[in-house]
Structures are given as structure tokens and as C-alpha cells.
Scaffold this active site. Sequence first.
Site, PDB file in Angstrom:
ATOM      1  N   CYS A   5       0.842  -1.203   0.000  1.00 58.56           N
ATOM      2  CA  CYS A   5       0.000   0.000   0.000  1.00 58.56           C
ATOM      3  C   CYS A   5       0.880   1.257   0.000  1.00 58.56           C
ATOM      4  CB  CYS A   5      -0.994  -0.040   1.138  1.00 58.56           C
ATOM      5  SG  CYS A   5      -2.483   0.879   0.731  1.00 58.56           S
ATOM      6  N   HIS A  52      -3.654  -5.027   0.345  1.00 58.74           N
ATOM      7  CA  HIS A  52      -3.122  -5.574   1.609  1.00 58.74           C
ATOM      8  C   HIS A  52      -3.182  -7.102   1.617  1.00 58.74           C
ATOM      9  CE1 HIS A  52      -2.661  -1.802   3.876  1.00 58.74           C
ATOM     10  NE2 HIS A  52      -3.668  -1.382   3.128  1.00 58.74           N
ATOM     11  N   GLU A  95      -1.695  -9.056   3.473  1.00 56.46           N
ATOM     12  CA  GLU A  95      -1.564  -9.617   4.827  1.00 56.46           C
ATOM     13  C   GLU A  95      -2.902 -10.012   5.442  1.00 56.46           C
ATOM     14  OE1 GLU A  95      -1.158  -6.468   3.976  1.00 56.46           O
ATOM     15  OE2 GLU A  95      -1.612  -5.040   5.596  1.00 56.46           O
TER      16      GLU A  95
HETATM   17  N1  GLN Z   1      -1.960   6.850   2.696  1.00 55.16           N
HETATM   18  C1  GLN Z   1      -2.051   6.079   1.486  1.00 55.16           C
HETATM   19  C2  GLN Z   1      -3.410   6.241   0.815  1.00 55.16           C
HETATM   20  O1  GLN Z   1      -4.347   6.675   1.422  1.00 55.16           O
HETATM   21  C3  GLN Z   1      -1.750   4.624   1.753  1.00 55.16           C
HETATM   22  C4  GLN Z   1      -2.763   3.944   2.620  1.00 55.16           C
HETATM   23  C5  GLN Z   1      -2.281   2.640   3.170  1.00 55.16           C
HETATM   24  O2  GLN Z   1      -1.086   2.353   3.149  1.00 55.16           O
HETATM   25  N2  GLN Z   1      -3.179   1.831   3.690  1.00 55.16           N
HETATM   26  O3  GLN Z   1      -3.547   5.885  -0.330  1.00 55.16           O
END
Ligand code: GLN
Length: 531
Positions: free
Chosen positions: A379, A505, A507
Site C-alpha cells: 500500500c 493488503h 496480509e
Molecule cells: N496513505 C495512502 C493512501 O491513502 C496509503 C494507505 C495505506 O497504506 N493503507 O492511499
Amino acid sequence: MKHIFITGGVVSSLGKGLTSASLGMLLESRGYSVRMQKLDPYLNIDPGTMSPYQHGEVYVLDDGAETDLDLGHYERFTVSPLSRNSSWTSGKIYRNVLRRERRGRFLGKTVQVIPHITDEIKRAIRSLRNRDVDFMLTEIGGTVGDIESLPFLEAIRQFALDAGRTNCLFIHLTLLPYLKSSNQLKTKPTQHSVSTLRQIGIQPDILVCRTEMPISDVERNKIGLFCNLNTQDVIEEKDAEFSIYEVPITLHNNGLDNRVLHYFRLDSKEQTEPDLSCWYDILGRLRNPSSEITIAVVGKYAKHKDAYKSIYESIDHAGIKHRTNVRVRGIPSDSFSPKQLDDVDGVLVPGGFGDRGVEGKIDAIRTARERQIPFFGICLGMQCAVIEFARNICGMDKANSTEFDQNTSYPVITLLDEQRNVTDKGGTMRLGAQAAVLNETSNVFKSYGNKEISERHRHRYEFNNSYRDKLREAGLVIAGTSPDGGLVEVVELANHPWFVGVQYHPEFKSKPTKPHPLFDNFIAAAINHAK
Ligand code: GLN
């Protein structure tokens, strides 16, 4: 359908989620169908807006619900499907009641905690009712004695009255503190906690006692006598030595699932032993690793053990599969220096929000890229990898995400729709399971063995498509996109042993019995690096 309610006493953080998930797993391994649910007494509508410092990671479900990290334990241990209805907070309960009040649905009545809030809690419990389900496990967050917990305890008391006491089982998890000076386990806090529960009208049927030391027969008899329980229903849960994956086996060996079935009179019918062979296999692998590696996790909350819970668990799952003892080194990104990666075999940059530590993450990614250390960006970690590539390979000076620099000349990461109203911080993200399509020549395609995947998302910002061609020409591989090709989901580097960034994600979909393919391959690459 039988209901099992799990409450906690004496102190918080006793591992109620883990105990509940373990019981769910034990019942499933006997062939029963199980549903899991968590009721949290705090007032946030969901944990989505809570700092990981306060409450650990935010765990995301397929349907996009942002939930408590205990739901991660449920998914890792059981096959019970989870949804929005698996996670309730006081905030969500009150919101439902107050919305109805505003619509005039209470017809002039005084709206009160009892019966209106408690009825709504009972409705939340019933929302998961299903004819095909044998057991529903409902964990009540917080500690007995908290003011906020009271409506929940009152609601489950009433629920047992409605559903029939023989269809409902109360498990209470407590702590037996060990006093070194007198070499004794102390039972008094447990007695007090049970007595508080009984004042509310709940007599626990099974007591699970967290302890550092084995419980002697004398102590067990004493607890049984004072807490009004059969001594067989006082179950020891000794601290795990190696890993949380010992907990279900410990609880089984100490009779928890047997006593649950005994309570519901289900023990005579099918007294088969559960099939726990794959869990024993996991323990064997954990106890006898054949190699050891170090993975650096460079993040804002690297020193906080619950903030990246699912990531640490996923790393462990892959370690178990490869019989490798993975030492995780949490490196705070705001004080990162490349020296800290001198002796590591892999670098992982997790997700995150806000600009603190972002430059450290970018620096860590540069180090991993240049030194050919396996790198996994998740992410924000993927977004930082794109920024690093733009700055240091494409010469786009001060390239950035508009999350951190509104005026950057190279906004390689931006809001999908800059016009979108983001003043309401709850529920404005791309959330939950979304499909992606992988490029068949990519490494991630080889890992998944599949072209079409579905992974969970939680972010606002995206790879800026106007930079796609430039970055690709410079060697960044766009290895996966949304099915319509509109959103970049995965980036990779060629000429690197393992360099993968994913916008989603992974995970949240790894299990000890089935590690996620990307964690599996990342750890394999790190093992290779260590050789
Ligand atoms: N801050 C980034 C976004 O909003 C990444 C979010 C995250 O890593 N879950 O896209």
C-alpha cells in the site's frame, strides 16, 4: 444454533480474541460450522479512524468493513466467513438507535439504554443467525467492571434468557497473577471478577485462566469453589512458549472444547477427537527451524507490536512453511539510516497514512533496490517505491504523492478524484475486496499461479496514470492492474532478485495453514539472499 459468549476479566489484553479464535478452530476441526463476532464497547463507529498506537492495526474484511484486529485472529484460525455484522461497537449500536429515534420510530417513548440499546445489541447478535450454523461465538471487548461494557453484559444476560440457558454458554477469561516472592498464583482477582459478573446476573460456565505457571489441584479446587464452578470447567491457558499457534492445542489438551461440548450435551453423540494434525505440523516446524533470516520492517509504528499485526503474522506463516525462524526487526522510518539494513535479508515497507517517516521509507527502498535486497512494499510501501523510482531512476526531482506534497512538480501518486469531498474521514477510502488482473510475464503471476486475483484494499491515493508510460519506459514493470486496466495494482522491478509493490493488503488473507503466495515468495527470496 448454540451461542458462546466470551468475556474478559481482571485486566485487558489477555488474548480474548486468540482464545475465542482457538475455540472456533477446535469446534470446526470437529466438523461443526461456526460463526465469529466481536462486540466492542468503545464509542467509535468502527476502528477505522483510530490510531494504531491506541488500538493496533485496523483489520479490513472482504466487504470493506474496518474492524478490530481480533477479527484477524478469527480469519487466521477459522474458515468462518466474516462480514460487517461480525463487528459492532457501542458507537454503531447507538447510531442505529439514534437514527431510528430521529425518524420518529419510537413513537414518543423515552429512548433508554435498557431496553433500546440492549435490544439493538441483541439484534446485532441475531444478525448472524443462520440455520446451517452450529455455534456462534460472540466476544465482548473490554473488561468486566468497565462502565461501557455494562449494556453488552446486560444484553447477553437477556439473550440467554430469550434463547434458553441450555443454548448459551458463558466463558470468562481471567488472569491468575504469579507472585514470585511467595511462589504462588493468586486467585483473588479472578474471584472478584466472577463476582462482578454474577452481580449482573451472569454465572460463567467455563473459566479460562491465563497463567505463567501451571495451576495446581489446590488452586483449581479453590477457584471452582469460590466461583461456583465444577473444577473441570476451570481451564488453564499457560503463556505460549514459541508462538500463538500453540494456543489452540494447549486449550484442547486442557479440555476446553470437550467441556464446551459436554455443556451442550453434544459429547456423547460424537466423541471423536478433532483432527489437529496440521496444527501439530505447524508447531513442529516452529520448534525445529532449519534456517534463520532477518526481515526489516520499516514503518511509522515499527516499535508497536500490534500496529502491523497481520503483516507480522503473514511473515510467520511463510517462515513456518519454509521452516525458517524469521527475526523481524522493526525500524522506525523517521530515524532510518541505510546502515540499519547492513545485515538484513529482506525489507518490508508497510501501509500508512500521513507524512511522518515517509522520507525514511523512500530511503530504505532505495537501499533495498541498490543493494539487491528482496523488497516488499504494501500500500503506502508500494506508493513510496513508485516515488523512489521516479526520483532516483527517472530524475523527477522531489516527485511525491499529493498526500505529502500538494505542490510537487511530479505528482506520481494522487487522489483518484481530487474533487472528491474528503472532509468526512470515515469511509471515504477504496475499501475491501477488489479484483485485479496480473501480467502473465510478471513474477507476481508466477507467485499466485493465477491471472485473476482478489485482494483487500484500504487507501485513498493511487498511482497517477499520466506517469505510467514514463516510468514503464525507465524499467518499472506494471505487473497488475484493475480488470479495466484503469488502476495500477502491482509494480515490480526486473534485474532485482525480488522487488514487488502492491497497492492492496495481502496480509489480510494469509493463514498459518496457507501462507499468502507473496509472503511465501518474499520469504523464499530472503532465504536465498541469506545463503
Ligand atoms: N496513505 C495512502 C493512501 O491513502 C496509503 C494507505 C495505506 O497504506 N493503507 O492511499
